[in-house]
Design an enzyme around this catalytic site. Sequence first.
Site, PDB file in Angstrom:
ATOM      1  N   ASN A 224       0.838  -1.189   0.000  1.00 21.12           N
ATOM      2  CA  ASN A 224       0.000   0.000   0.000  1.00 21.12           C
ATOM      3  C   ASN A 224       0.883   1.252   0.000  1.00 21.12           C
ATOM      4  OD1 ASN A 224       0.826   0.498   2.687  1.00 21.12           O
ATOM      5  ND2 ASN A 224      -0.946  -0.559   3.528  1.00 21.12           N
ATOM      6  N   GLU A 227       3.457   1.432   2.954  1.00 17.44           N
ATOM      7  CA  GLU A 227       4.523   0.438   2.800  1.00 17.44           C
ATOM      8  C   GLU A 227       5.470   0.829   1.672  1.00 17.44           C
ATOM      9  OE1 GLU A 227       1.415  -3.006   4.325  1.00 17.44           O
ATOM     10  OE2 GLU A 227       1.830  -2.737   2.194  1.00 17.44           O
ATOM     11  N   ASP A 298      -7.720  -6.781   1.346  1.00 18.94           N
ATOM     12  CA  ASP A 298      -7.731  -8.240   1.288  1.00 18.94           C
ATOM     13  C   ASP A 298      -8.566  -8.726   0.105  1.00 18.94           C
ATOM     14  OD1 ASP A 298      -6.298  -8.234   3.693  1.00 18.94           O
ATOM     15  OD2 ASP A 298      -8.117  -8.354   4.901  1.00 18.94           O
TER      16      ASP A 298
END
Length: 512
Positions: A224, A227, A298
């Site tokens: 993301n 990160e 997810d």
Amino acid sequence: MSPTPEAVDLSQQRALADWLPGRLAAEQPAILVLGDVMLDGWWSGSIERLCREAPAPVVDVQNRESVPGGAANTAMNLAALGARVSVAGIIGTDDAGMDLRNQLVAAGIDVTYLLDHPDMVTTTKIRISSGGQVMLRIDDSARSVPAEALAELAASVRSAVEHQHAVMVCDYGTGVLADPVRRGLVDALAGRDRAEPGVRPLLVVDSHDPRPWAPLRPDLVTPNAQETARMLDLRLPEGQERVAEVSRHADALLEATGAGAVVVTLDRDGTVLLRPDGVTHRTWARPAAEKQASGAGDTFVAALTLARSAGLPLTASLDLAQAAADVVVHQPGTSVCSTAQLSRYLKAFADTALEAGELERQLELHRAQDQRIVLTNGCFDVLHSGHTRYLNQAKQLGDILVVALNSDESVRRLKGAGRPINAVADRAAVVAALSCVDYVTVFDTPTAAPLIRQLRPEVYAKGGDYTPEMLAETPAVEEYGGRVAILDYVADRSTTAVVNKIRDGEGAVQTN
């Protein structure tokens, strides 16, 4: 596995909405999810007073719900979309672990490699809300993962990866995927490659830090924005500028992760694909108003992995994954996207071409928010990668992309008898399902000039080997001070060539 969509005559399909979700479920690829399984709690109640001990609200809990979270939520999404799913991880022998295991089994997920240990605490995240607002989140997890549990999981990985079409690593940093397990996966994949050369499973890494997984040479990593910023050791700008900044560092991200491709997820700004060949692809999110939603990431990575496992091209897989994520952000709590929900969502784009007057009213609302309108037009008969690349480029010229489709009669006048292959309702459904497209309309005039004069887009975009002087629409754009943008010409990508190949039975058209 079945041929990719570009190899199929779309005239034999009602539309993307009828076809893709059902095909993914029919393939039923076997996918292993290895990682940090969790239990998410959603508790809600009313607030009518403050507690006496401190100025804190008292929530009288009225509803309690627990659902699989983390890697377990990824597994639930895969199962809901039709995959054959196995989960590998470590939980405790506590009530949360038992609840989590039971829910996974009830969803048809193989838990053979979901290990439990009496000294392990099952990770839980309990959100307490009132009136639709989360007031507090309580996280409970193990201070450390028992060494014998790590050793047991590492030893079981080799048999876990056997006969899998894909392996997903879901690393939230709880310690379950420490060095012993990582080394076990390296050995397992090497062992399978020796046993079945050339058929290594698709490897997708969704990790808080993908760099330790680089030796595995994953096919895809999905960091993301936060990160990505940590890997680059820089602060990313806000909004759409993040895309340009991330794209400038594509080589560094690919080298750091060892991946075949990097997909950076940017929450409300969608995603951007980075590849070694320099090809990029954007998806655009359709965010909901702020709600108690969790786990869209997810869902995205689950749908992306499933689509790639079933043989869909990477860019088509990304658009499908974005659609699945859009489904769950409109649902409260930690939720999943099923095949039926994805199909309904995509079908919502069918017959959604707006009449010009209604579209004009919608665009005025966007202008009131200082958003720039981009318009392009064409037949878009049999969609191919040249179209999708061009439409993604057009989207990046502004905020709202409008695609004006030639009517069926207009296509016949331009292309001759036998065209269009797909009626305008089907063409509209397919184009509208692309995440980069905001609105679709239909025009029947010889050129798009009358529509342009009515809608007055800030940018009129056209793809191909044109110059502005060659376009009949240019004078209409210049009348009100708009801009004509000529986008990159994508060589060797032609609807006519695709149609001829299909009719001549020459096989699949090679696309990205």
